[in-house]
Design a protein around this motif. Structure first.
Motif, PDB file in Angstrom:
ATOM      1  N   LEU A 179     -39.528-106.049  70.426  1.00 26.46           N
ATOM      2  CA  LEU A 179     -38.578-105.774  69.350  1.00 26.46           C
ATOM      3  C   LEU A 179     -39.219-104.920  68.263  1.00 26.46           C
ATOM      4  O   LEU A 179     -38.623-103.936  67.790  1.00 26.46           O
ATOM      5  N   LEU A 180     -40.446-105.268  67.870  1.00 29.57           N
ATOM      6  CA  LEU A 180     -41.134-104.493  66.826  1.00 29.57           C
ATOM      7  C   LEU A 180     -41.419-103.066  67.281  1.00 29.57           C
ATOM      8  O   LEU A 180     -41.244-102.113  66.506  1.00 29.57           O
ATOM      9  N   ASP A 181     -41.856-102.910  68.521  1.00 33.73           N
ATOM     10  CA  ASP A 181     -42.137-101.564  69.031  1.00 33.73           C
ATOM     11  C   ASP A 181     -40.865-100.719  69.072  1.00 33.73           C
ATOM     12  O   ASP A 181     -40.879 -99.527  68.709  1.00 33.73           O
ATOM     13  N   ARG A 182     -39.781-101.338  69.480  1.00 32.41           N
ATOM     14  CA  ARG A 182     -38.525-100.583  69.570  1.00 32.41           C
ATOM     15  C   ARG A 182     -38.001-100.220  68.182  1.00 32.41           C
ATOM     16  O   ARG A 182     -37.482 -99.121  67.977  1.00 32.41           O
ATOM     17  N   LEU A 183     -38.132-101.146  67.225  1.00 27.19           N
ATOM     18  CA  LEU A 183     -37.721-100.836  65.854  1.00 27.19           C
ATOM     19  C   LEU A 183     -38.559 -99.695  65.273  1.00 27.19           C
ATOM     20  O   LEU A 183     -38.032 -98.774  64.635  1.00 27.19           O
ATOM     21  N   ALA A 184     -39.874 -99.761  65.488  1.00 24.35           N
ATOM     22  CA  ALA A 184     -40.751 -98.715  64.956  1.00 24.35           C
ATOM     23  C   ALA A 184     -40.441 -97.357  65.582  1.00 24.35           C
ATOM     24  O   ALA A 184     -40.399 -96.332  64.886  1.00 24.35           O
ATOM     25  N   ASP A 185     -40.189 -97.340  66.880  1.00 24.68           N
ATOM     26  CA  ASP A 185     -39.865 -96.072  67.549  1.00 24.68           C
ATOM     27  C   ASP A 185     -38.543 -95.504  67.028  1.00 24.68           C
ATOM     28  O   ASP A 185     -38.421 -94.292  66.807  1.00 24.68           O
ATOM     29  N   THR A 186     -37.553 -96.368  66.842  1.00 26.40           N
ATOM     30  CA  THR A 186     -36.260 -95.898  66.340  1.00 26.40           C
ATOM     31  C   THR A 186     -36.384 -95.392  64.910  1.00 26.40           C
ATOM     32  O   THR A 186     -35.744 -94.389  64.537  1.00 26.40           O
ATOM     33  N   PHE A 187     -37.192 -96.066  64.090  1.00 34.32           N
ATOM     34  CA  PHE A 187     -37.396 -95.621  62.711  1.00 34.32           C
ATOM     35  C   PHE A 187     -38.083 -94.260  62.680  1.00 34.32           C
ATOM     36  O   PHE A 187     -37.702 -93.365  61.910  1.00 34.32           O
ATOM     37  N   ARG A 188     -39.104 -94.092  63.519  1.00 28.99           N
ATOM     38  CA  ARG A 188     -39.775 -92.794  63.586  1.00 28.99           C
ATOM     39  C   ARG A 188     -38.819 -91.703  64.055  1.00 28.99           C
ATOM     40  O   ARG A 188     -38.834 -90.579  63.528  1.00 28.99           O
ATOM     41  N   ALA A 189     -37.977 -92.028  65.035  1.00 27.78           N
ATOM     42  CA  ALA A 189     -37.015 -91.039  65.516  1.00 27.78           C
ATOM     43  C   ALA A 189     -36.005 -90.677  64.431  1.00 27.78           C
ATOM     44  O   ALA A 189     -35.600 -89.510  64.310  1.00 27.78           O
ATOM     45  N   THR A 190     -35.606 -91.658  63.623  1.00 32.43           N
ATOM     46  CA  THR A 190     -34.663 -91.385  62.537  1.00 32.43           C
ATOM     47  C   THR A 190     -35.285 -90.467  61.495  1.00 32.43           C
ATOM     48  O   THR A 190     -34.666 -89.485  61.065  1.00 32.43           O
ATOM     49  N   CYS A 191     -36.506 -90.780  61.073  1.00 29.04           N
ATOM     50  CA  CYS A 191     -37.178 -89.916  60.090  1.00 29.04           C
ATOM     51  C   CYS A 191     -37.431 -88.527  60.653  1.00 29.04           C
ATOM     52  O   CYS A 191     -37.299 -87.520  59.937  1.00 29.04           O
ATOM     53  N   ALA A 192     -37.790 -88.459  61.941  1.00 31.70           N
ATOM     54  CA  ALA A 192     -38.012 -87.146  62.548  1.00 31.70           C
ATOM     55  C   ALA A 192     -36.717 -86.345  62.616  1.00 31.70           C
ATOM     56  O   ALA A 192     -36.714 -85.124  62.377  1.00 31.70           O
ATOM     57  N   ALA A 193     -35.594 -87.011  62.919  1.00 36.62           N
ATOM     58  CA  ALA A 193     -34.312 -86.304  62.963  1.00 36.62           C
ATOM     59  C   ALA A 193     -33.934 -85.778  61.581  1.00 36.62           C
ATOM     60  O   ALA A 193     -33.375 -84.680  61.452  1.00 36.62           O
ATOM     61  N   ILE A 194     -34.242 -86.548  60.541  1.00 39.97           N
ATOM     62  CA  ILE A 194     -33.912 -86.107  59.174  1.00 39.97           C
ATOM     63  C   ILE A 194     -34.728 -84.878  58.792  1.00 39.97           C
ATOM     64  O   ILE A 194     -34.201 -83.917  58.209  1.00 39.97           O
ATOM     65  N   THR A 195     -36.008 -84.888  59.122  1.00 41.68           N
ATOM     66  CA  THR A 195     -36.868 -83.770  58.717  1.00 41.68           C
ATOM     67  C   THR A 195     -36.671 -82.533  59.586  1.00 41.68           C
ATOM     68  O   THR A 195     -36.996 -81.426  59.157  1.00 41.68           O
ATOM     69  N   HIS A 196     -36.143 -82.703  60.786  1.00 35.92           N
ATOM     70  CA  HIS A 196     -35.947 -81.553  61.658  1.00 35.92           C
ATOM     71  C   HIS A 196     -34.522 -81.003  61.599  1.00 35.92           C
ATOM     72  O   HIS A 196     -34.297 -79.872  62.017  1.00 35.92           O
ATOM     73  N   GLY A 211     -25.781 -87.327  67.788  1.00 39.10           N
ATOM     74  CA  GLY A 211     -25.085 -88.253  68.676  1.00 39.10           C
ATOM     75  C   GLY A 211     -26.035 -89.084  69.511  1.00 39.10           C
ATOM     76  O   GLY A 211     -25.816 -90.290  69.708  1.00 39.10           O
ATOM     77  N   THR A 212     -27.106 -88.464  70.002  1.00 39.95           N
ATOM     78  CA  THR A 212     -28.091 -89.210  70.791  1.00 39.95           C
ATOM     79  C   THR A 212     -28.751 -90.306  69.954  1.00 39.95           C
ATOM     80  O   THR A 212     -28.942 -91.437  70.422  1.00 39.95           O
ATOM     81  N   LEU A 213     -29.091 -89.985  68.715  1.00 41.95           N
ATOM     82  CA  LEU A 213     -29.721 -90.978  67.851  1.00 41.95           C
ATOM     83  C   LEU A 213     -28.738 -92.088  67.493  1.00 41.95           C
ATOM     84  O   LEU A 213     -29.115 -93.273  67.444  1.00 41.95           O
ATOM     85  N   LEU A 214     -27.478 -91.739  67.252  1.00 44.04           N
ATOM     86  CA  LEU A 214     -26.475 -92.766  66.956  1.00 44.04           C
ATOM     87  C   LEU A 214     -26.294 -93.708  68.141  1.00 44.04           C
ATOM     88  O   LEU A 214     -26.184 -94.936  67.958  1.00 44.04           O
ATOM     89  N   LYS A 215     -26.233 -93.163  69.337  1.00 40.13           N
ATOM     90  CA  LYS A 215     -26.110 -94.017  70.521  1.00 40.13           C
ATOM     91  C   LYS A 215     -27.298 -94.958  70.632  1.00 40.13           C
ATOM     92  O   LYS A 215     -27.146 -96.138  70.979  1.00 40.13           O
ATOM     93  N   ARG A 216     -28.471 -94.452  70.325  1.00 47.78           N
ATOM     94  CA  ARG A 216     -29.675 -95.282  70.395  1.00 47.78           C
ATOM     95  C   ARG A 216     -29.621 -96.418  69.387  1.00 47.78           C
ATOM     96  O   ARG A 216     -29.922 -97.577  69.717  1.00 47.78           O
ATOM     97  N   ILE A 217     -29.206 -96.118  68.160  1.00 52.48           N
ATOM     98  CA  ILE A 217     -29.175 -97.141  67.111  1.00 52.48           C
ATOM     99  C   ILE A 217     -28.092 -98.172  67.392  1.00 52.48           C
ATOM    100  O   ILE A 217     -28.325 -99.388  67.288  1.00 52.48           O
ATOM    101  N   VAL A 218     -26.887 -97.709  67.753  1.00 55.05           N
ATOM    102  CA  VAL A 218     -25.773 -98.641  67.967  1.00 55.05           C
ATOM    103  C   VAL A 218     -26.035 -99.524  69.181  1.00 55.05           C
ATOM    104  O   VAL A 218     -25.769-100.733  69.160  1.00 55.05           O
ATOM    105  N   THR A 219     -26.555 -98.944  70.264  1.00 56.29           N
ATOM    106  CA  THR A 219     -26.867 -99.750  71.445  1.00 56.29           C
ATOM    107  C   THR A 219     -27.932-100.792  71.133  1.00 56.29           C
ATOM    108  O   THR A 219     -27.823-101.958  71.543  1.00 56.29           O
ATOM    109  N   PHE A 220     -28.953-100.396  70.410  1.00 56.89           N
ATOM    110  CA  PHE A 220     -30.012-101.321  70.021  1.00 56.89           C
ATOM    111  C   PHE A 220     -29.451-102.440  69.144  1.00 56.89           C
ATOM    112  O   PHE A 220     -29.793-103.621  69.317  1.00 56.89           O
TER     113      PHE A 220
END
Length: 664
Positions: free
Chosen positions: A195-212, A227-236
């Motif tokens: 759970l912690l690894d998945r949360l950390a990966d999703t958080f990093r992906a969110t920050c990376a999406a914002i900066t890119h 859309g890909t990031l939203l699917k990842r967050i909602v599914t999680f």
């Protein structure tokens, strides 16, 4: 010689084609270790439950391995949740079946009518629920159908049949649970770390999406990334409850994890607002920061507008809100890891209830069951009750799918593979078996292959029907075996039920994705207007979570829509989410009394006009007035509040300009 040279590449092309086909089935001869462990574990659990049921002299032992395949999931939390709701649905369905048989003992017309209405009601209500709660409700419906149709020949034995069916279910659940515990030691530690690894990966992906995202031109590419990031967050977010079950009772890790994911949605919406306020953010993201929120803060400092530019006052409140939310997400992830003593934090989100689709699901299921009953009444088919029970079972399995028609097609193909495999086993292999050990070895290979297929997303639909119904079509019993006529009748009832369900999904209130999209957009527009009401308590996380779940449901069925329609829908939804959180911010500023008296009256009037769909024309004038009031402000706090209002109005104006129909 020339002819020989021209034909020489043919064997090479043939070899390439053969190698490609061999690599396509590499999941069978070279599976990943977790996939193989899942397949072998579940196959052994299914076979052991079958052998125990036969040892107990139960009359229909094949229902025990079916239960094992139903409740077996990739994570222990999913299996626990599904097993719990399966037991609940079985017990309630048994009571319902006994009640129906007792109420209409000599009235088949009323009996089948009430049975159809009951199953339709279960399918309709299940559409309004989430996860395996919905499964438990549809299970109630088709269990009552299986028990009731099984007792038609001996109505006096309905109680015994109900007890027997419940025994199969509990036996299958226990076998799956015991082997899962044996194959998955240290479940709590592993679940927490995953759970912690998945949360950390999703958080990093969110920050990376914002900066890119500022460097990605607005259009299909940026929509696809979001859309890909939203699917990842909602599914999680939907799977958090399974991790919480694995971690045991009396913990609030799931609440903290859900709040962290909701905060990531808020961050994405705030980042979209920053793009509107300051589209010239071109500095690359930092790579030297240790934490994602630190890299985000450094990137925002690098891209901040100059203090003397018009965008600077509006930039500050949105940036502050974004960094505050990022810090909150980091704290929630830390709380998941540390589990503070005396923690009483609670956080939950509710998704949209699709009332129209629930009614359609209920009507469709009731019509299908009634149609199956009419077919049996007209044909007097000996296996008519089995046909009705199969129809009820398949409808229950498909009722909560995003698009039942699409899900039924691979289910039919898997059913054909199941029938072919069962024919070989039932007609040639089972008659030669004289010991339980030989039966175990005979069933282990096809069940293991089915378990491996269930772990591959592109084959999961096929494996769903194959694994569940293989024991049912084989029909092993202690006192004998299926003869050819019984096997063919049972298999024909199974395949005919799938085709009948597929036909009813096409003809009876068919699901149309374009209609669903229009209905979703109308629902979002209505909620967006109502956010301006001062008595509304919807906050930013609830608003974004409900909108994101509706958008993700559309994205999962993207193949059913033209690219232009899908792109326009995604753009409107994302802009509605961004505009909505700034309407909520204006409402909170008014409700909390943080604005000067004159500003509060103007913002209150704007919100009232927004609720009545009359704010578009006055928004530019309110912005001009707000800039004037900001220039007149005498204290830093007042100027900051007016900058906050101005930023909200700027984002709202841009949203209405880009998508004028978000309020339609």
């Amino acid at each position: 010689m020339g002819a020989w040279t021209a034909t020489l590449p043919l064997p090479e092309r043939l070899t390439g084609v053969l190698m490609h086909q061999v690599r396509r089935v590499s999941w069978i001869y070279a599976p990943a270790l977790p996939d193989l462990a899942f397949a072998v574990r579940t196959a052994f659990a299914a076979i052991i439950s079958l052998l125990i049921a036969m040892w107990m002299e139960l009359d229909s032992p094949q229902w025990a391995p079916l239960t094992v395949w139903v409740v077996a999931q990739s994570s222990r939390g999913e299996s626990l949740s599904k097993a719990r709701w399966r037991i609940f649905g079985t017990l309630v369905g048994g009571v319902a079946a006994i009640t129906l048989m007792a109420a209409f003992p000599q009235a088949p017309g009323l009996f089948f009518t009430c049975l159809s209405l009951w199953i339709g009601l279960c399918c309709a209500l299940a559409t309004l629920l989430d996860q395996y709660r919905a499964y438990g409700l549809v299970l109630t419906g088709f269990t009552s159908a299986i028990i009731a149709t099984g007792a038609i020949a001996q109505p006096d034995d309905v109680f015994a049949i109900s007890v027997a069916r419940s025994s199969y279910i509990i036996l299958g659940v226990l076998c799956e649970a015991v082997l899962a515990v044996m194959f998955m030691p240290r479940m709590v530690e592993r679940a927490r770390q995953q759970l912690l690894d998945r949360l950390a990966d999703t958080f990093r992906a969110t920050c990376a999406a914002i900066t890119h995202s500022p460097g990605t031109p607005a259009g299909p590419e940026q929509q696809a990334m979001t859309g890909t990031l939203l699917k990842r967050i909602v599914t999680f977010s939907g799977q958090i409850e399974f991790s919480a079950l694995e971690l045991g009772p009396r913990n609030h890790v799931g609440d903290h994890a859900r709040r962290a994911l909701a905060g990531m949605l808020v961050m994405l919406a705030q980042a979209r607002a920053l793009q509107i306020l300051h589209p010239g953010m071109t500095m690359p993201p930092r790579t030297d920061a240790a934490r994602p929120e630190q890299a985000l803060a450094a990137w925002l400092r690098d891209n901040a507008p100059a203090p003397d530019t018009p965008a600077s006052p509006e930039w500050q409140p949105v940036t502050t809100a974004l960094l505050s939310e990022a810090t909150r997400v980091g704290r929630e992830i830390t709380a998941c890891a540390t589990a503070p003593r005396g923690d009483r934090f609670r956080f939950s989100l509710t998704s949209r209830r699709h009332m129209r689709e629930a009614v359609n699901n209920g009507l469709r299921a009731a019509a299908a069951i009634m149609g199956a009953c009419v077919i049996w009444e007209m044909t007097a088919w000996h296996h008519g009750p089995a046909f009705i029970s199969f129809v009820a079972l398949i409808y229950g399995l498909m009722a909560t799918r995003e698009n039942p028609l699409v899900a039924t097609t691979p289910f039919l193909k898997g059913g054909l593979w199941c029938a072919a495999t069962a024919a070989v086993l039932a007609l040639w292999v089972i008659p030669a078996i004289t010991a339980p050990e030989i039966l175990l070895m005979a069933l282990l290979v096809p069940m293991t292959v089915g378990g491996l297929a269930a772990r591959r997303p592109q084959l999961a639909g096929y494996a769903f029907s194959f694994n569940m119904f293989l024991p049912v079509l084989i029909g092993p019993i202690n006192q004998g075996r299926f003869d050819e006529i019984s096997f063919l009748n049972n298999t024909m009832a199974f395949l005919a039920s799938i085709m009948f369900v597929l036909l009813t999904y096409r003809l009876v209130v068919p699901f149309r994705m374009d209609v669903h999209v229009r209905r979703t957009e109308a629902w979002v527009s209505q909620r967006l207007r109502h956010l301006a009401r001062l008595d509304t308590h919807t906050d930013a996380t609830a608003w974004l979570a409900s909108c994101a779940s509706s958008l993700v449901r559309i994205l999962f069925q993207a193949n059913a829509l033209p690219p232009s329609v899908l792109g326009a829908c995604v753009a409107r939804q994302i802009m509605s989410m961004t505009v909505g959180i700034h309407i909520i911010r204006l409402r909170e500023l008014v409700r909390e009394g943080q604005l000067p008296a004159r500003a509060e009256r103007i913002v209150t009037m704007f919100l009232a006009r927004w609720d009545r769909e009359q704010a578009a024309a006055m928004t530019p004038y309110v912005m001009v007035w707000t800039r004037h009031e900001q220039a007149r402000a005498t204290t830093p706090q007042a100027r900051a509040r007016m900058a906050d209002v101005l930023a909200c109005l700027h984002v709202i104006t841009a949203g209405l300009h880009e998508n004028p129909d978000i309020m339609a």
